[in-house]
Design a protein around this motif. Structure first.
Motif, PDB file in Angstrom:
ATOM      1  N   LEU A   7      29.277 -32.563  27.818  1.00 43.16           N
ATOM      2  CA  LEU A   7      30.381 -32.055  27.008  1.00 43.16           C
ATOM      3  C   LEU A   7      29.904 -31.779  25.590  1.00 43.16           C
ATOM      4  O   LEU A   7      30.232 -30.747  24.997  1.00 43.16           O
ATOM      5  N   SER A   8      29.110 -32.678  25.034  1.00 44.52           N
ATOM      6  CA  SER A   8      28.571 -32.449  23.687  1.00 44.52           C
ATOM      7  C   SER A   8      27.747 -31.175  23.635  1.00 44.52           C
ATOM      8  O   SER A   8      27.861 -30.384  22.694  1.00 44.52           O
ATOM      9  N   ARG A   9      26.928 -30.944  24.661  1.00 48.76           N
ATOM     10  CA  ARG A   9      26.133 -29.711  24.702  1.00 48.76           C
ATOM     11  C   ARG A   9      27.042 -28.483  24.802  1.00 48.76           C
ATOM     12  O   ARG A   9      26.795 -27.471  24.152  1.00 48.76           O
ATOM     13  N   ALA A  10      28.088 -28.578  25.629  1.00 47.87           N
ATOM     14  CA  ALA A  10      29.005 -27.447  25.773  1.00 47.87           C
ATOM     15  C   ALA A  10      29.698 -27.128  24.452  1.00 47.87           C
ATOM     16  O   ALA A  10      29.972 -25.966  24.158  1.00 47.87           O
ATOM     17  N   VAL A  26      40.244 -28.938  17.831  1.00 50.71           N
ATOM     18  CA  VAL A  26      40.156 -28.677  19.269  1.00 50.71           C
ATOM     19  C   VAL A  26      38.956 -29.408  19.861  1.00 50.71           C
ATOM     20  O   VAL A  26      39.063 -30.040  20.919  1.00 50.71           O
ATOM     21  N   SER A  27      37.820 -29.360  19.183  1.00 50.37           N
ATOM     22  CA  SER A  27      36.645 -30.100  19.661  1.00 50.37           C
ATOM     23  C   SER A  27      36.953 -31.590  19.756  1.00 50.37           C
ATOM     24  O   SER A  27      36.585 -32.249  20.741  1.00 50.37           O
ATOM     25  N   ALA A  28      37.625 -32.120  18.757  1.00 52.51           N
ATOM     26  CA  ALA A  28      37.977 -33.546  18.761  1.00 52.51           C
ATOM     27  C   ALA A  28      38.892 -33.870  19.938  1.00 52.51           C
ATOM     28  O   ALA A  28      38.730 -34.906  20.604  1.00 52.51           O
ATOM     29  N   LEU A  29      39.844 -33.005  20.222  1.00 53.68           N
ATOM     30  CA  LEU A  29      40.747 -33.236  21.354  1.00 53.68           C
ATOM     31  C   LEU A  29      39.981 -33.198  22.668  1.00 53.68           C
ATOM     32  O   LEU A  29      40.181 -34.056  23.541  1.00 53.68           O
ATOM     33  N   LEU A  30      39.100 -32.230  22.838  1.00 56.28           N
ATOM     34  CA  LEU A  30      38.314 -32.145  24.070  1.00 56.28           C
ATOM     35  C   LEU A  30      37.447 -33.383  24.260  1.00 56.28           C
ATOM     36  O   LEU A  30      37.309 -33.899  25.372  1.00 56.28           O
ATOM     37  N   ARG A  31      36.882 -33.890  23.172  1.00 54.69           N
ATOM     38  CA  ARG A  31      36.086 -35.123  23.261  1.00 54.69           C
ATOM     39  C   ARG A  31      36.973 -36.309  23.637  1.00 54.69           C
ATOM     40  O   ARG A  31      36.605 -37.131  24.481  1.00 54.69           O
ATOM     41  N   ALA A  34      37.696 -36.366  27.179  1.00 52.63           N
ATOM     42  CA  ALA A  34      36.501 -36.306  28.034  1.00 52.63           C
ATOM     43  C   ALA A  34      36.630 -35.107  28.977  1.00 52.63           C
ATOM     44  O   ALA A  34      36.481 -35.200  30.189  1.00 52.63           O
ATOM     45  N   ALA A  35      36.919 -33.957  28.368  1.00 49.12           N
ATOM     46  CA  ALA A  35      37.173 -32.735  29.124  1.00 49.12           C
ATOM     47  C   ALA A  35      35.951 -32.302  29.920  1.00 49.12           C
ATOM     48  O   ALA A  35      34.803 -32.602  29.541  1.00 49.12           O
ATOM     49  N   PRO A  36      36.177 -31.583  31.004  1.00 53.55           N
ATOM     50  CA  PRO A  36      35.048 -31.039  31.766  1.00 53.55           C
ATOM     51  C   PRO A  36      34.187 -30.131  30.877  1.00 53.55           C
ATOM     52  O   PRO A  36      34.722 -29.296  30.140  1.00 53.55           O
ATOM     53  N   PRO A  37      32.872 -30.294  30.916  1.00 51.34           N
ATOM     54  CA  PRO A  37      31.999 -29.465  30.079  1.00 51.34           C
ATOM     55  C   PRO A  37      32.197 -27.964  30.293  1.00 51.34           C
ATOM     56  O   PRO A  37      32.167 -27.189  29.341  1.00 51.34           O
ATOM     57  N   ARG A  38      32.419 -27.555  31.539  1.00 54.34           N
ATOM     58  CA  ARG A  38      32.606 -26.130  31.789  1.00 54.34           C
ATOM     59  C   ARG A  38      33.866 -25.613  31.097  1.00 54.34           C
ATOM     60  O   ARG A  38      33.897 -24.490  30.615  1.00 54.34           O
ATOM     61  N   LEU A  39      34.900 -26.428  31.030  1.00 58.84           N
ATOM     62  CA  LEU A  39      36.116 -26.035  30.327  1.00 58.84           C
ATOM     63  C   LEU A  39      35.823 -25.820  28.845  1.00 58.84           C
ATOM     64  O   LEU A  39      36.258 -24.830  28.256  1.00 58.84           O
ATOM     65  N   ALA A  40      35.080 -26.742  28.241  1.00 54.12           N
ATOM     66  CA  ALA A  40      34.732 -26.598  26.820  1.00 54.12           C
ATOM     67  C   ALA A  40      33.947 -25.313  26.584  1.00 54.12           C
ATOM     68  O   ALA A  40      34.196 -24.584  25.615  1.00 54.12           O
ATOM     69  N   ALA A  41      32.992 -25.027  27.478  1.00 59.96           N
ATOM     70  CA  ALA A  41      32.202 -23.796  27.341  1.00 59.96           C
ATOM     71  C   ALA A  41      33.102 -22.566  27.466  1.00 59.96           C
ATOM     72  O   ALA A  41      32.987 -21.620  26.682  1.00 59.96           O
ATOM     73  N   PHE A  73      43.409 -20.284  17.518  1.00 63.29           N
ATOM     74  CA  PHE A  73      43.783 -21.558  18.132  1.00 63.29           C
ATOM     75  C   PHE A  73      44.213 -21.337  19.577  1.00 63.29           C
ATOM     76  O   PHE A  73      43.834 -22.098  20.470  1.00 63.29           O
ATOM     77  N   GLY A  74      45.013 -20.313  19.812  1.00 67.10           N
ATOM     78  CA  GLY A  74      45.472 -20.031  21.169  1.00 67.10           C
ATOM     79  C   GLY A  74      44.326 -19.765  22.122  1.00 67.10           C
ATOM     80  O   GLY A  74      44.317 -20.266  23.252  1.00 67.10           O
ATOM     81  N   ALA A  75      43.350 -19.001  21.670  1.00 71.42           N
ATOM     82  CA  ALA A  75      42.180 -18.731  22.510  1.00 71.42           C
ATOM     83  C   ALA A  75      41.375 -20.004  22.756  1.00 71.42           C
ATOM     84  O   ALA A  75      40.861 -20.218  23.857  1.00 71.42           O
ATOM     85  N   ALA A  76      41.297 -20.859  21.750  1.00 72.10           N
ATOM     86  CA  ALA A  76      40.516 -22.092  21.851  1.00 72.10           C
ATOM     87  C   ALA A  76      41.170 -23.146  22.741  1.00 72.10           C
ATOM     88  O   ALA A  76      40.502 -24.087  23.169  1.00 72.10           O
ATOM     89  N   THR A  77      42.456 -22.988  23.026  1.00 69.59           N
ATOM     90  CA  THR A  77      43.176 -24.016  23.794  1.00 69.59           C
ATOM     91  C   THR A  77      43.923 -23.466  25.007  1.00 69.59           C
ATOM     92  O   THR A  77      44.604 -24.229  25.697  1.00 69.59           O
ATOM     93  N   HIS A  78      43.800 -22.186  25.299  1.00 64.14           N
ATOM     94  CA  HIS A  78      44.657 -21.582  26.324  1.00 64.14           C
ATOM     95  C   HIS A  78      44.580 -22.280  27.673  1.00 64.14           C
ATOM     96  O   HIS A  78      45.565 -22.367  28.387  1.00 64.14           O
ATOM     97  N   ASP A  79      43.424 -22.795  28.052  1.00 61.07           N
ATOM     98  CA  ASP A  79      43.255 -23.458  29.351  1.00 61.07           C
ATOM     99  C   ASP A  79      43.129 -24.972  29.233  1.00 61.07           C
ATOM    100  O   ASP A  79      42.650 -25.629  30.163  1.00 61.07           O
TER     101      ASP A  79
END
Length: 198
Positions: A7-10, A26-31, A34-41, A73-79
């Protein structure tokens, strides 16, 4: 739960060509999730394309007012709801849409930003905003997909704002979307380099 190395790499890999970082919140929320790395990418890629679209629109059509930060923000969080409905990372489904909105609201984000988690997949109706059209477009064209009815709605907004004929507005939009779509293979490769599961 701490973020995984994948996830950190993504979230941090520069990419080639470079992929912009997500907004820090958004990065803080994904961390935290523990979001799926592919989702972060994926979120980084759509956010990056939304940046390009917003930059183009601001330069090409300054008369068309839009909330740039809301688009990004919408693009960064849409999924973001796919952090909950992980099966939808590799298969069909729309459960992630309302779940994403609820997740963002539960973490203190306002409704006018959380709405993109739901609206990115639907762009019909008179109440659809230019911001929603831009997020939806970014979510399609990042992988080279062109959706005619979505683009037609955007063309209509551009023609109205600029006073240009629809065909001229179409040519302008088609040019920028074509340039973005040319890099789709690289984006798909970047996303595929990260695992679905941590």
């Amino acid at each position: 739960m701490p973020a995984t190395d994948a996830l950190s790499r993504a979230l941090e890999s520069p990419g080639e060509p470079p992929v912009r970082s997500l907004p820090p919140a958004v990065s803080a929320l994904l961390r935290a999730l523990a979001a799926p790395p592919r989702l972060a990418a994926h979120l980084r890629l759509v956010h990056d394309v939304a940046h390009d679209l917003a930059d183009w629109l601001a330069g090409h059509c300054p008369a068309l007012e839009f909330d740039r930060e809301a688009v990004l923000f919408g693009a960064a969080t849409h999924d973001i709801g796919k952090a909950v409905h992980t099966a939808e990372l590799t298969g069909p489904g729309s459960a992630h849409e309302p779940a994403g909105r609820e997740l963002l609201l539960a973490h203190g984000f306002p409704e006018h930003l959380a709405r993109f988690a739901v609206t990115h997949a639907t762009w019909h109706g008179s109440a659809v905003s230019i911001e929603e059209l831009l997020v939806s477009t970014a979510d399609k064209v990042w992988k080279g997909k062109r959706v005619q009815d979505l683009e037609d709605l955007l063309v209509g907004r551009l023609a109205t704002a600029t006073g240009a004929e629809r065909w001229a507005a179409y040519l302008e939009l088609d040019g920028v979307l074509g340039r973005i779509a040319e890099a789709a293979d690289g984006r798909l490769g970047f996303q595929a380099a990260f695992p679905v599961h941590p």
